[in-house]
Motif scaffolding. Structure first.
Motif, PDB file in Angstrom:
ATOM      1  N   GLY A 123       0.812  -1.213   0.000  1.00  0.00           N
ATOM      2  CA  GLY A 123       0.000   0.000   0.000  1.00  0.00           C
ATOM      3  C   GLY A 123       0.841   1.258   0.000  1.00  0.00           C
ATOM      4  O   GLY A 123       0.533   2.221  -0.709  1.00  0.00           O
ATOM      5  N   PHE A 124       1.914   1.262   0.784  1.00  0.00           N
ATOM      6  CA  PHE A 124       2.779   2.443   0.867  1.00  0.00           C
ATOM      7  C   PHE A 124       3.429   2.753  -0.477  1.00  0.00           C
ATOM      8  O   PHE A 124       3.414   3.890  -0.946  1.00  0.00           O
ATOM      9  N   LEU A 125       3.997   1.738  -1.110  1.00  0.00           N
ATOM     10  CA  LEU A 125       4.670   1.949  -2.393  1.00  0.00           C
ATOM     11  C   LEU A 125       3.669   2.307  -3.491  1.00  0.00           C
ATOM     12  O   LEU A 125       3.964   3.135  -4.368  1.00  0.00           O
ATOM     13  N   ALA A 126       2.476   1.692  -3.439  1.00  0.00           N
ATOM     14  CA  ALA A 126       1.458   1.976  -4.459  1.00  0.00           C
ATOM     15  C   ALA A 126       0.976   3.420  -4.393  1.00  0.00           C
ATOM     16  O   ALA A 126       0.597   4.006  -5.416  1.00  0.00           O
ATOM     17  N   THR A 127       1.000   3.995  -3.202  1.00  0.00           N
ATOM     18  CA  THR A 127       0.573   5.399  -3.047  1.00  0.00           C
ATOM     19  C   THR A 127       1.741   6.373  -3.199  1.00  0.00           C
ATOM     20  O   THR A 127       1.550   7.580  -3.043  1.00  0.00           O
ATOM     21  N   HIS A 128       2.930   5.857  -3.491  1.00  0.00           N
ATOM     22  CA  HIS A 128       4.107   6.713  -3.695  1.00  0.00           C
ATOM     23  C   HIS A 128       4.732   6.444  -5.064  1.00  0.00           C
ATOM     24  O   HIS A 128       5.947   6.326  -5.212  1.00  0.00           O
ATOM     25  N   SER A 129       3.875   6.334  -6.054  1.00  0.00           N
ATOM     26  CA  SER A 129       4.273   6.318  -7.473  1.00  0.00           C
ATOM     27  C   SER A 129       5.026   5.076  -7.915  1.00  0.00           C
ATOM     28  O   SER A 129       5.648   5.079  -8.989  1.00  0.00           O
ATOM     29  N   PHE A 130       5.004   4.000  -7.128  1.00  0.00           N
ATOM     30  CA  PHE A 130       5.595   2.739  -7.585  1.00  0.00           C
ATOM     31  C   PHE A 130       4.543   1.956  -8.359  1.00  0.00           C
ATOM     32  O   PHE A 130       3.396   1.837  -7.920  1.00  0.00           O
ATOM     33  N   SER A 131       4.917   1.426  -9.510  1.00  0.00           N
ATOM     34  CA  SER A 131       3.980   0.606 -10.271  1.00  0.00           C
ATOM     35  C   SER A 131       3.805  -0.739  -9.576  1.00  0.00           C
ATOM     36  O   SER A 131       4.674  -1.182  -8.815  1.00  0.00           O
ATOM     37  N   LEU A 132       2.689  -1.405  -9.853  1.00  0.00           N
ATOM     38  CA  LEU A 132       2.460  -2.712  -9.256  1.00  0.00           C
ATOM     39  C   LEU A 132       3.494  -3.724  -9.738  1.00  0.00           C
ATOM     40  O   LEU A 132       3.877  -4.639  -9.003  1.00  0.00           O
ATOM     41  N   GLU A 133       3.965  -3.557 -10.975  1.00  0.00           N
ATOM     42  CA  GLU A 133       4.998  -4.449 -11.510  1.00  0.00           C
ATOM     43  C   GLU A 133       6.296  -4.326 -10.708  1.00  0.00           C
ATOM     44  O   GLU A 133       6.918  -5.335 -10.359  1.00  0.00           O
ATOM     45  N   SER A 134       6.704  -3.097 -10.422  1.00  0.00           N
ATOM     46  CA  SER A 134       7.955  -2.900  -9.687  1.00  0.00           C
ATOM     47  C   SER A 134       7.834  -3.405  -8.251  1.00  0.00           C
ATOM     48  O   SER A 134       8.785  -3.964  -7.689  1.00  0.00           O
ATOM     49  N   ILE A 135       6.661  -3.241  -7.654  1.00  0.00           N
ATOM     50  CA  ILE A 135       6.428  -3.766  -6.304  1.00  0.00           C
ATOM     51  C   ILE A 135       6.565  -5.283  -6.307  1.00  0.00           C
ATOM     52  O   ILE A 135       7.180  -5.878  -5.406  1.00  0.00           O
TER      53      ILE A 135
END
Length: 401
Positions: free
Chosen positions: A361-373
């Motif tokens: 959730g944190f990375l998704a709300t800070h401009s990280f794509s789901l692929e990179s996560i």
């Protein structure tokens, strides 16, 4: 598969526990799909979805320090009946969640429901090494994982259709009914398990556990190793994938059910093919394969149908990774500490899963794509492979069989 059937025929207590497990786990996944469908229908943010996913694991982390001493002192059947009762009450009460104003109630019910579920799981896993040993224990852990995966598969798939046709409230009620059936079966079951007489109080028992871990570093290392499997806490990721990529292709409930079911198919068939092949040294390759499978998922994520295929591949290695690392810990600790060590092991595993859910959730709300996560999550298993290499070189780890 013949080995598992033979084991169930020989071990009556294990057979009864497995039937109860199949029913209760099957029921649990009804509410899981319904909860995420409800959240997506309320248009909540990615951070709330991730927080709910984190709650599924965080509750188990909080109660773990107390659960170990309780398990080592209390009759398992009585304790398991109490825990199923809590699950029934918390599950049925989910019908009262209707809108955003009820989110706090949702958080509270999920917390108690999953705390009881985690406690029940720890109780059962500390029970297995008391009634089984060696290769039987390994097979029992694999069977436990297969049943969990089968329940996950059927529960997610059927729940997707139930939620789509009948709504989330019916799913919650069906979930509660499943737990009631499990309660009844456990209540009438014969379970004669020796409970060790322990005179120390709770605080003394907790301190004694930490002393034991300092004297037995391999136990602590194996606990850390098992916690890497917590990186497969994909619930928040799957919900965000459905919302971002697949909502225009298929209904939310169906998409959630199909994606989770595809991964669960891999969870079921994986140990059937690689269960006999796995040993202490080969576990390294399973860690590496798990990481590569998650990278494949990241590559195929944009396409719903390819994502279903990748989900199967991701699940294929997870069950063996989970069950073998768990069995290694059980094999390398003293009987006196089963309940406490297993409880702390589950605490670390659930902490890993909770942190993974939070970071999604944190990375998704800070401009990280789901692929990179997803790539980051896969990389964690390559680190796990390196860590396990270190453990094999520095610790005297017993072979399971």
């Amino acid at each position: 598969m013949k080995e598992y059937i033979k084991l169930l025929e020989e071990e009556e207590v294990l057979k009864r526990l497995s039937i109860i497990q199949l029913i209760s786990y099957f029921g649990a996944w009804f509410s899981n799909i319904a909860i995420y469908t409800l959240l997506l229908g309320l248009n909540v943010s990615a951070s709330i979805i991730a927080f709910v996913a984190m709650l599924n694991f965080l509750s188990g982390v909080i109660q773990a320090p107390l659960s170990g001493p309780i398990i080592d002192r209390m009759k398992p059947k009585k304790l398991m009946l109490i825990l199923i009762s809590i699950e029934i009450i918390a599950t049925v009460s989910l019908v009262f969640v209707n809108d955003l104003a009820d989110l706090k109630l949702l958080y509270l019910l999920i917390f108690f429901k999953m705390a009881a579920a985690s406690f029940y799981f720890t109780t059962e896993m500390s029970l297995l090494p008391k009634i089984l040993d060696g290769n039987k224990l390994r097979l029992a852990n694999e069977l436990h994982s297969i049943i969990w995966s089968l329940s996950y598969t059927l529960g997610m798939a059927v729940s997707g259709f139930v939620v789509y046709w009948l709504g989330v409230k019916i799913a919650f009620l069906l979930d509660g009914m499943m737990f009631m059936i499990a309660f009844g079966l456990l209540y009438v079951a014969e379970m004669k398990i020796e409970v060790l007489h322990i005179e120390e109080n709770f605080i003394r028992m907790m301190k004694d556990t930490f002393v034991y871990l300092r004297k037995t570093p391999k136990a602590f290392h194996l606990m850390i190793l098992h916690s890497f499997v917590g990186l497969t806490a994909f619930d928040a990721l799957v919900a965000l994938m459905v919302e971002q990529y697949y909502s225009s292709i298929v209904a939310t409930a169906l998409a959630l059910g199909l994606l989770h079911s595809a991964r669960a198919i891999g969870l079921v068939i994986g140990p059937i093919y690689i269960g006999k092949w796995i040993n202490n040294k080969r576990l390294i390759y399973i860690f590496i394969a798990q990481g590569l499978a998650i990278w494949l998922w990241a590559y195929m994520m944009h396409n719903f149908y390819l994502s279903l295929f990748a989900s199967v591949v991701v699940g294929f290695f997870t069950t063996t990774l989970w069950s073998y690392s768990y069995t290694l810990l059980q094999k390398n600790i003293e009987k006196k500490y089963y309940g406490r060590i297993v409880a702390y092991n589950d605490m670390l595993f659930l902490s890993s899963a909770a942190f993974t859910s939070y970071m999604i959730g944190f990375l998704a709300t800070h401009s990280f794509s789901l692929e990179s996560i997803t790539v980051i999550m896969g990389s964690g298993f390559l680190i796990g492979a390196l860590y396990y290499t270190y453990i094999l070189k520095t610790q005297n780890i017993k072979e399971i069989a």
